[in-house]
Scaffold this motif. Structure first.
Motif, short mmCIF file in Angstrom:
data_model
loop_
_atom_site.label_atom_id
_atom_site.label_comp_id
_atom_site.label_asym_id
_atom_site.label_seq_id
_atom_site.Cartn_x
_atom_site.Cartn_y
_atom_site.Cartn_z
N GLY A 120 -39.28 -51.64 -1.61
CA GLY A 120 -39.29 -51.97 -0.20
C GLY A 120 -38.50 -50.99 0.63
N SER A 121 -37.49 -50.37 0.02
CA SER A 121 -36.70 -49.34 0.69
C SER A 121 -36.96 -48.01 0.00
CB SER A 121 -35.20 -49.68 0.61
OG SER A 121 -34.94 -50.91 1.26
N PRO A 122 -36.97 -46.92 0.75
CA PRO A 122 -37.22 -45.62 0.13
C PRO A 122 -36.08 -45.20 -0.78
CG PRO A 122 -36.62 -45.36 2.44
CD PRO A 122 -36.78 -46.83 2.21
N LEU A 123 -36.37 -45.02 -2.06
CA LEU A 123 -35.37 -44.62 -3.03
C LEU A 123 -35.96 -43.54 -3.94
CD1 LEU A 123 -33.98 -48.11 -4.14
CD2 LEU A 123 -32.80 -46.42 -2.72
N PRO A 124 -35.12 -42.59 -4.37
CA PRO A 124 -35.64 -41.58 -5.30
C PRO A 124 -35.92 -42.20 -6.65
CG PRO A 124 -33.27 -41.32 -4.99
CD PRO A 124 -33.71 -42.36 -4.01
N ALA A 125 -37.03 -41.80 -7.24
CA ALA A 125 -37.40 -42.29 -8.58
C ALA A 125 -38.10 -41.15 -9.31
CB ALA A 125 -38.32 -43.50 -8.47
N ALA A 126 -38.03 -41.19 -10.63
CA ALA A 126 -38.69 -40.17 -11.44
C ALA A 126 -40.16 -40.53 -11.62
CB ALA A 126 -38.01 -40.05 -12.80
N VAL A 127 -41.03 -39.53 -11.54
CA VAL A 127 -42.44 -39.79 -11.77
C VAL A 127 -42.63 -40.20 -13.23
CG1 VAL A 127 -43.26 -38.21 -9.98
CG2 VAL A 127 -42.87 -37.36 -12.30
N GLU A 128 -43.62 -41.04 -13.46
CA GLU A 128 -43.85 -41.54 -14.81
C GLU A 128 -44.72 -40.59 -15.62
OE1 GLU A 128 -45.49 -45.43 -14.49
OE2 GLU A 128 -43.68 -46.31 -13.62
N GLY A 129 -44.63 -40.72 -16.92
CA GLY A 129 -45.43 -39.90 -17.81
C GLY A 129 -44.62 -38.86 -18.55
N GLN A 130 -45.19 -38.32 -19.59
CA GLN A 130 -44.53 -37.28 -20.36
C GLN A 130 -45.11 -35.92 -20.00
OE1 GLN A 130 -41.82 -37.11 -22.62
NE2 GLN A 130 -42.26 -34.98 -22.08
N GLY A 131 -44.24 -35.01 -19.60
CA GLY A 131 -44.69 -33.67 -19.26
C GLY A 131 -45.33 -32.97 -20.46
N THR A 132 -46.31 -32.14 -20.19
CA THR A 132 -47.05 -31.47 -21.26
C THR A 132 -46.54 -30.06 -21.54
OG1 THR A 132 -48.70 -30.74 -19.65
CG2 THR A 132 -49.14 -32.79 -20.81
N THR A 133 -45.43 -29.68 -20.93
CA THR A 133 -44.85 -28.36 -21.20
C THR A 133 -44.08 -28.40 -22.52
OG1 THR A 133 -44.61 -27.92 -18.83
CG2 THR A 133 -43.31 -26.57 -20.34
N GLU A 134 -44.50 -27.61 -23.47
CA GLU A 134 -43.80 -27.49 -24.76
C GLU A 134 -43.07 -26.15 -24.79
OE1 GLU A 134 -42.14 -27.39 -28.36
OE2 GLU A 134 -43.02 -29.20 -27.49
N ILE A 135 -41.75 -26.23 -24.90
CA ILE A 135 -40.91 -25.04 -24.79
C ILE A 135 -41.26 -23.98 -25.82
CG2 ILE A 135 -38.53 -24.19 -24.92
CD1 ILE A 135 -39.21 -25.79 -22.39
N SER A 136 -41.66 -24.39 -27.01
CA SER A 136 -41.94 -23.42 -28.07
C SER A 136 -43.26 -22.70 -27.90
CB SER A 136 -41.90 -24.11 -29.44
OG SER A 136 -42.90 -25.11 -29.53
N ASN A 137 -44.08 -23.12 -26.94
CA ASN A 137 -45.32 -22.41 -26.64
C ASN A 137 -44.99 -21.22 -25.74
OD1 ASN A 137 -46.81 -24.24 -28.11
ND2 ASN A 137 -47.32 -25.50 -26.33
N ILE A 138 -44.79 -20.06 -26.33
CA ILE A 138 -44.31 -18.90 -25.60
C ILE A 138 -45.43 -18.31 -24.75
CG2 ILE A 138 -43.14 -16.68 -25.79
CD1 ILE A 138 -41.59 -19.09 -26.90
N LEU A 139 -45.12 -18.08 -23.48
CA LEU A 139 -46.08 -17.50 -22.55
C LEU A 139 -46.09 -15.98 -22.69
CD1 LEU A 139 -45.29 -19.61 -19.36
CD2 LEU A 139 -46.98 -20.08 -21.14
N SER A 140 -47.24 -15.40 -22.44
CA SER A 140 -47.37 -13.95 -22.50
C SER A 140 -47.13 -13.36 -21.12
CB SER A 140 -48.77 -13.58 -23.02
OG SER A 140 -48.93 -12.18 -23.05
#
Length: 501
Positions: A120-140
């Motif tokens: 009812g009042s504006p409050l910061p909240a984290a978006v739901e879900g699991q991010g798909t960024t995997e740190i070990s997937n090295i970008l070129s």
């Protein structure tokens, strides 16, 4: 009305009859604006590389995510440079707009914040879900945006800072690990290997910021020249900062590249420290009386030791705790700079009530008023239980920050002059946003008010996309003034001030 219309029609006929048959009606032409010839001046934007930390990366709302990276100030600058000979600008994008990331499938980075109206009042909240960024997937790579969230000045020179194997033990940075050219690479080395024709460097914020956001829980390392011994929340020694900073500029300018640098803003003026008041505690008369009764022994013990000459009358007044009915009661806090009296009486710990000179951190807004012991309804944090050091930045701690800020910015000022570089006075500009705001062409004003001002994101530290747009224009302005370039401005109104979902 009919008579008026008839008269109007008659007048028109009369006017038409008076026009010479050979006369031509005037032709009104809309003036066509003269095209602006955008130029690079003395600069060469064909290969622009941006070096820095989270501010350079486009970090906002507590995370790094694709939309935020797109709205980074270097990306905006590159769009402007494209009109004056600028080339492609690449970014090591996260995999989605959630911001979270995993390492070996295990979450290690949290999702971004948004403004939620679920309660009812504006409050910061984290978006739901699991991010798909995997740190070990090295970008070129290579990548033009070399902004690494969390990096301090000396980190940009540290081999192995992008080694995935070091991430679990805190020896490497998860963001840089995604796009380092090799496990033993350095951020500066990867930037220099691209042979930039033009660069930006904005670094040093984290050399102070982590100390501040931890409530001064770290150590001021002035005099310690070995950054390998520093803790994550420590203030970097000014000589260590100067050595790293000058070394970076020597490397980046070695091939003749020109560039723009920015100084460090006063971190204590950002919403993270200006949103939660020092006196947020409302109490009714009965509760205030009960709390005062509970502190009677503490106040009495202080009075006895003051009479014995162990503390001054001024410190007695500073440490005496008193609550009243109303909504302006100051929180009780721990202050390490008070006289340690516990050897005389273990109950007389270093606590006092906060004043307007103390800065309560943003994260305390959901902590003050909670229970330290769920089974004890009187164990209210900030009232019966003092706030720990991590929740408040005291004047003494602010003084340490101010000293380091002055030293760091002097190094940056001197470097701008000695290397003949454009310089952005980000410190002054963010003070303007905080004090009076910045008016936009659409009639709105961007301020530093948390959640509604439009200048800062919901983490209270990093700018919003609109705030980054304002900063991009300050960078472009400095470049024009120094190198004689003519560049198109960024339109801040086209970027959001806060994400609402």
């Amino acid at each position: 009305m009919k008579k008026f219309l008839a008269l109007l029609a008659f007048s028109s006929l009369l006017l038409a009859s008076c026009i010479d048959d050979d006369a031509q009606p005037p032709v009104f032409q809309v003036p066509v604006p003269t095209p602006i010839n955008y130029t690079s001046g003395e600069a060469d934007f064909s290969n622009f590389v941006a070096v820095g930390n989270s501010l350079t990366a486009g970090f906002s709302d507590g995370a790094l995510f694709t939309a935020g990276q797109t709205a980074s100030y270097p990306n905006m600058m590159a769009s402007s440079f494209a009109q004056a000979g600028g080339g492609e600008f690449t970014t090591p994008f996260m995999a989605d707009n959630l911001g979270g990331a995993t390492l070996g499938g295990q979450p290690i980075l949290g999702n971004r914040l948004f403004l939620s109206f679920a309660s009812g009042s504006p409050l910061p909240a984290a978006v739901e879900g699991q991010g798909t960024t995997e740190i070990s997937n090295i970008l070129s790579g290579p990548f033009n945006n070399m902004g690494v969230p969390g990096a301090k000045s000396f980190h940009l020179l540290a081999p192995g800072y992008g080694n995935v194997a070091g991430v679990p033990i805190g020896a490497a940075n998860p963001y840089y690990a995604r796009f380092a050219s090799s496990p033993n690479a350095t951020v500066l080395g990867d930037a220099a290997a691209q042979a930039p024709s033009f660069f930006s460097l904005w670094i040093g914020n984290n050399d102070i910021l982590s100390f501040a956001t931890s409530g001064g829980a770290g150590i001021d390392q002035q005099g310690n020249l070995d950054p390998s011994t520093y803790g994550g929340n420590d203030i970097t020694d000014p000589n260590v900062f100067a050595g790293a900073y000058i070394g970076m500029l020597q490397t980046l300018t070695a091939g003749g590249a020109k560039g723009v640098i920015a100084n460090i803003p006063d971190v204590t003026s950002i919403p993270f420290f200006t949103t939660v008041p020092h006196n947020p505690i409302p109490l009714d008369a009965g509760t205030a009386a009960a709390v005062n009764g509970a502190y009677a022994a503490y106040n009495g013990g202080l009075a006895q030791l003051q009479a014995a000459g162990l503390i001054t009358a001024e410190e007695l007044a500073k440490r005496t705790i008193s609550f009243s009915a109303g909504e302006t009661n100051a929180a009780v806090i721990i202050d390490e700079d008070l006289t340690d009296l516990t050897a005389v009486n273990p109950a007389l710990i270093n606590m006092r009530q906060a004043t307007a000179d103390d800065l309560v951190v943003l994260t305390a807004r959901t902590f003050i008023g909670t229970l330290a012991d769920p089974n004890n309804p009187t164990s209210i944090n900030g009232v019966a239980v003092p706030l720990g050091d991590q929740w408040v930045l005291t004047p003494e701690e602010q003084g340490l920050i101010s000293n380091a800020l002055t030293a760091f910015n002097q190094t940056i000022d001197d470097a701008a002059a000695s290397f003949n570089l454009a310089k952005v006075d980000a410190n002054t500009f963010l003070k303007v946003i905080n004090a009076s705001g910045v008016p936009l062409a659409d009639g709105t004003t961007v301020t530093a008010t948390y959640g509604t001002g439009g200048g800062f994101s919901l983490d209270g530290v990093h700018p919003s996309p609109r705030g980054y747009a304002l900063l991009a224009n300050k960078f472009l302005e400095a470049i024009e003034n120094t190198y004689g370039a003519t560049l198109p401005e960024v339109a801040p109104e086209q970027f959001t001030g806060v994400y609402i979902e």
